[in-house]
Design an enzyme around this catalytic site. Structure first.
Site, PDB file in Angstrom:
ATOM      1  N   MET A  96      38.217  67.436   9.263  1.00  0.00           N
ATOM      2  CA  MET A  96      38.719  67.383   7.943  1.00  0.00           C
ATOM      3  C   MET A  96      38.218  68.304   7.439  1.00  0.00           C
ATOM      4  O   MET A  96      37.384  67.431   6.561  1.00  0.00           O
ATOM      5  CB  MET A  96      38.450  66.149   7.960  1.00  0.00           C
ATOM      6  CG  MET A  96      39.808  64.934   7.717  1.00  0.00           C
ATOM      7  SD  MET A  96      39.722  63.475   8.301  1.00  0.00           S
ATOM      8  CE  MET A  96      38.939  63.482   9.639  1.00  0.00           C
ATOM      9  N   ASP A 121      47.208  58.317  12.876  1.00  0.00           N
ATOM     10  CA  ASP A 121      45.671  58.152  12.549  1.00  0.00           C
ATOM     11  C   ASP A 121      45.583  57.226  10.806  1.00  0.00           C
ATOM     12  O   ASP A 121      46.127  58.169  10.132  1.00  0.00           O
ATOM     13  CB  ASP A 121      44.615  59.376  12.775  1.00  0.00           C
ATOM     14  CG  ASP A 121      43.359  59.027  12.113  1.00  0.00           C
ATOM     15  OD1 ASP A 121      42.996  57.840  12.217  1.00  0.00           O
ATOM     16  OD2 ASP A 121      42.423  59.801  12.312  1.00  0.00           O
ATOM     17  N   HIS A 178      37.407  59.244  19.002  1.00  0.00           N
ATOM     18  CA  HIS A 178      37.495  60.056  18.111  1.00  0.00           C
ATOM     19  C   HIS A 178      36.472  60.103  16.967  1.00  0.00           C
ATOM     20  O   HIS A 178      36.166  59.079  16.702  1.00  0.00           O
ATOM     21  CB  HIS A 178      38.661  59.708  17.705  1.00  0.00           C
ATOM     22  CG  HIS A 178      39.705  60.311  16.046  1.00  0.00           C
ATOM     23  ND1 HIS A 178      40.869  61.110  16.061  1.00  0.00           N
ATOM     24  CD2 HIS A 178      39.133  59.719  14.699  1.00  0.00           C
ATOM     25  CE1 HIS A 178      40.641  61.489  15.517  1.00  0.00           C
ATOM     26  NE2 HIS A 178      40.344  60.264  14.335  1.00  0.00           N
ATOM     27  N   MET A 238      33.889  65.173   8.404  1.00  0.00           N
ATOM     28  CA  MET A 238      33.748  65.533   7.150  1.00  0.00           C
ATOM     29  C   MET A 238      33.040  66.138   6.479  1.00  0.00           C
ATOM     30  O   MET A 238      31.955  66.393   6.729  1.00  0.00           O
ATOM     31  CB  MET A 238      34.025  64.073   6.151  1.00  0.00           C
ATOM     32  CG  MET A 238      35.330  63.089   6.531  1.00  0.00           C
ATOM     33  SD  MET A 238      35.606  61.259   5.648  1.00  0.00           S
ATOM     34  CE  MET A 238      36.608  60.873   7.412  1.00  0.00           C
ATOM     35  N   MET A 256      49.479  61.600  10.614  1.00  0.00           N
ATOM     36  CA  MET A 256      47.539  60.956   8.998  1.00  0.00           C
ATOM     37  C   MET A 256      48.930  60.290   8.474  1.00  0.00           C
ATOM     38  O   MET A 256      49.209  60.297   8.002  1.00  0.00           O
ATOM     39  CB  MET A 256      47.277  61.502   8.288  1.00  0.00           C
ATOM     40  CG  MET A 256      46.112  62.581   9.021  1.00  0.00           C
ATOM     41  SD  MET A 256      44.857  61.805   9.291  1.00  0.00           S
ATOM     42  CE  MET A 256      44.443  60.972   8.665  1.00  0.00           C
ATOM     43  N   HIS A 305      38.047  65.030  15.506  1.00  0.00           N
ATOM     44  CA  HIS A 305      39.094  66.094  14.121  1.00  0.00           C
ATOM     45  C   HIS A 305      38.727  66.257  13.020  1.00  0.00           C
ATOM     46  O   HIS A 305      37.431  65.259  12.463  1.00  0.00           O
ATOM     47  CB  HIS A 305      39.637  64.175  13.679  1.00  0.00           C
ATOM     48  CG  HIS A 305      40.388  64.049  12.318  1.00  0.00           C
ATOM     49  ND1 HIS A 305      41.248  63.116  11.668  1.00  0.00           N
ATOM     50  CD2 HIS A 305      40.543  65.298  11.823  1.00  0.00           C
ATOM     51  CE1 HIS A 305      41.464  63.587  11.260  1.00  0.00           C
ATOM     52  NE2 HIS A 305      42.437  64.472  11.044  1.00  0.00           N
ATOM     53  N   SER A 348      37.737  55.150  16.988  1.00  0.00           N
ATOM     54  CA  SER A 348      37.124  56.499  15.484  1.00  0.00           C
ATOM     55  C   SER A 348      35.862  56.067  15.204  1.00  0.00           C
ATOM     56  O   SER A 348      36.123  54.965  14.609  1.00  0.00           O
ATOM     57  CB  SER A 348      38.305  56.659  14.744  1.00  0.00           C
ATOM     58  OG  SER A 348      37.199  56.698  13.539  1.00  0.00           O
ATOM     59  N   ASP A 391      35.349  61.974  13.441  1.00  0.00           N
ATOM     60  CA  ASP A 391      36.048  61.929  12.207  1.00  0.00           C
ATOM     61  C   ASP A 391      34.532  63.022  11.205  1.00  0.00           C
ATOM     62  O   ASP A 391      33.786  62.485  10.690  1.00  0.00           O
ATOM     63  CB  ASP A 391      36.029  61.204  11.529  1.00  0.00           C
ATOM     64  CG  ASP A 391      38.080  60.347  12.013  1.00  0.00           C
ATOM     65  OD1 ASP A 391      38.791  60.941  11.535  1.00  0.00           O
ATOM     66  OD2 ASP A 391      37.665  58.954  12.246  1.00  0.00           O
ATOM     67  N   GLY A 428      39.813  60.545   4.473  1.00  0.00           N
ATOM     68  CA  GLY A 428      38.958  60.023   4.346  1.00  0.00           C
ATOM     69  C   GLY A 428      37.775  58.896   4.693  1.00  0.00           C
ATOM     70  O   GLY A 428      36.878  58.499   4.116  1.00  0.00           O
TER      71      GLY A 428
HETATM   72  C1  DX5 Z   1      40.467  58.380   8.002  1.00  0.00           C
HETATM   73  C2  DX5 Z   1      40.095  59.267   9.705  1.00  0.00           C
HETATM   74  C3  DX5 Z   1      40.426  58.480  10.773  1.00  0.00           C
HETATM   75  C4  DX5 Z   1      39.209  56.372  10.237  1.00  0.00           C
HETATM   76  C5  DX5 Z   1      40.952  55.566  10.549  1.00  0.00           C
HETATM   77  O1  DX5 Z   1      40.696  60.214   7.459  1.00  0.00           O
HETATM   78  O2  DX5 Z   1      40.446  60.235  10.205  1.00  0.00           O
HETATM   79  O3  DX5 Z   1      40.166  58.442  11.983  1.00  0.00           O
HETATM   80  O4  DX5 Z   1      38.637  56.384  11.164  1.00  0.00           O
HETATM   81  O5  DX5 Z   1      40.123  54.972  10.362  1.00  0.00           O
HETATM   82  P1  DX5 Z   1      41.512  53.163  10.118  1.00  0.00           P
HETATM   83  O6  DX5 Z   1      41.526  53.027  11.292  1.00  0.00           O
HETATM   84  O7  DX5 Z   1      40.464  51.997   9.623  1.00  0.00           O
HETATM   85  O8  DX5 Z   1      42.717  53.603   9.326  1.00  0.00           O
HETATM   86 ZN    ZN Z   2      40.584  59.901  12.044  1.00  0.00          ZN
END
Ligand code: DX5
Ligand code: ZN
Length: 233
Positions: free
Chosen positions: A85, A189, A47, A51, A154, A83, A22, A49, A159
């Site tokens: 969010m 994740d 991946h 947001m 999750m 992904h 990610s 992310d 976040g």
């Molecule tokens: C969090 C994201 C993840 C994040 C995970 O909301 O969806 O993809 O990057 O981070 P780690 O691996 O550090 O928990």
């Molecule tokens: Zn993610």
């Protein structure tokens, strides 16, 4: 490139065991270089992310960052999973596919039109994933399970990177498998590292997203190899 190609690539790659770095924890000033490093180490699912400051408090990136990475990732035989969010993902999911995402994962909690949103992702040419938050039961996926390629459990509240893995996820994953059936890839994740990835695999996951455990390390390529190795041990 035909519209079907992203989906085919995603189906093939998501059908295999994958550790998906990610980029949330990457150094954005050296983003392409860091992505190249993990691709060279063997990563095939990158991946991204997204947001929106509403579904989750932070704001991260949009389709332009997917576009900036797409060629590099595809040249290496890899794919981008976006992904999302974000609230009402059906409004913008296709933008991520146009930008180069091969798979788009949306949240079951983010729209009252989950089935339509999944259909729009497929129509735009990508694979579709649906994510559930820690507080959402696996049954939330029941009505779309036959339509999707990936179910994301999750394992932290979404976040932020760097949060601790929620242990009760290990009991939730087999329940999720019961809802999805065998043909859907199960992704985890949040808090994934060399200890939690094997535990999640044992519980039924096959795609493992890792942010801080890869890009938070001084050598992301070596960190990727260590997590991948923990799954083949
Ligand atoms: C969090 C994201 C993840 C994040 C995970 O909301 O969806 O993809 O990057 O981070 P780690 O691996 O550090 O928990
Ligand atoms: Zn993610």
């Amino acid at each position: 490139m035909s519209a079907a190609e992203p989906s085919l690539r995603a189906r093939e790659l998501l059908g295999q065991t994958q550790v998906a770095p990610s980029i949330l924890s990457a150094d954005f000033g050296r983003l392409r270089e860091q992505v190249r490093e993990v691709l060279a180490a063997g990563a095939r699912v990158i991946h991204v992310d997204v947001m929106d400051g509403h579904f989750v408090p932070p704001i991260t990136v949009g389709p332009n960052v997917v576009a900036a990475l797409a060629e590099t990732v595809r040249e290496a035989g890899g794919m981008i999973e976006a992904h999302l969010m974000i609230e009402r993902p059906e409004r913008t999911a296709a933008d991520y596919v146009r930008a180069g995402a091969d798979s788009v994962t949306i949240h079951a909690e983010a729209t009252p039109h989950l089935a339509r949103a999944v259909g729009l992702i497929h129509e735009s040419g990508a694979s579709a994933g649906v994510a559930i938050n820690p507080g959402t039961p696996p049954e939330a996926l029941a009505e779309v399970a036959g339509e999707i390629e990936l179910a994301l459990c999750m394992t932290v509240n979404p976040g932020w990177g760097g949060q601790p893995f929620i242990r009760s996820s290990l009991q939730k994953l087999p329940r999720l498998r019961t809802v999805t059936g065998e043909s859907v890839a199960i992704e985890v994740d949040g808090g994934i590292d060399t200890a939690t990835a094997p535990a999640c695999r044992q519980a039924g996951a096959s795609v493992f997203v890792a942010g801080s455990a890869i890009f938070g390390e001084p050598d992301p390529a070596a960190a990727y190899v260590a997590i991948a190795g923990s799954l083949s041990a």
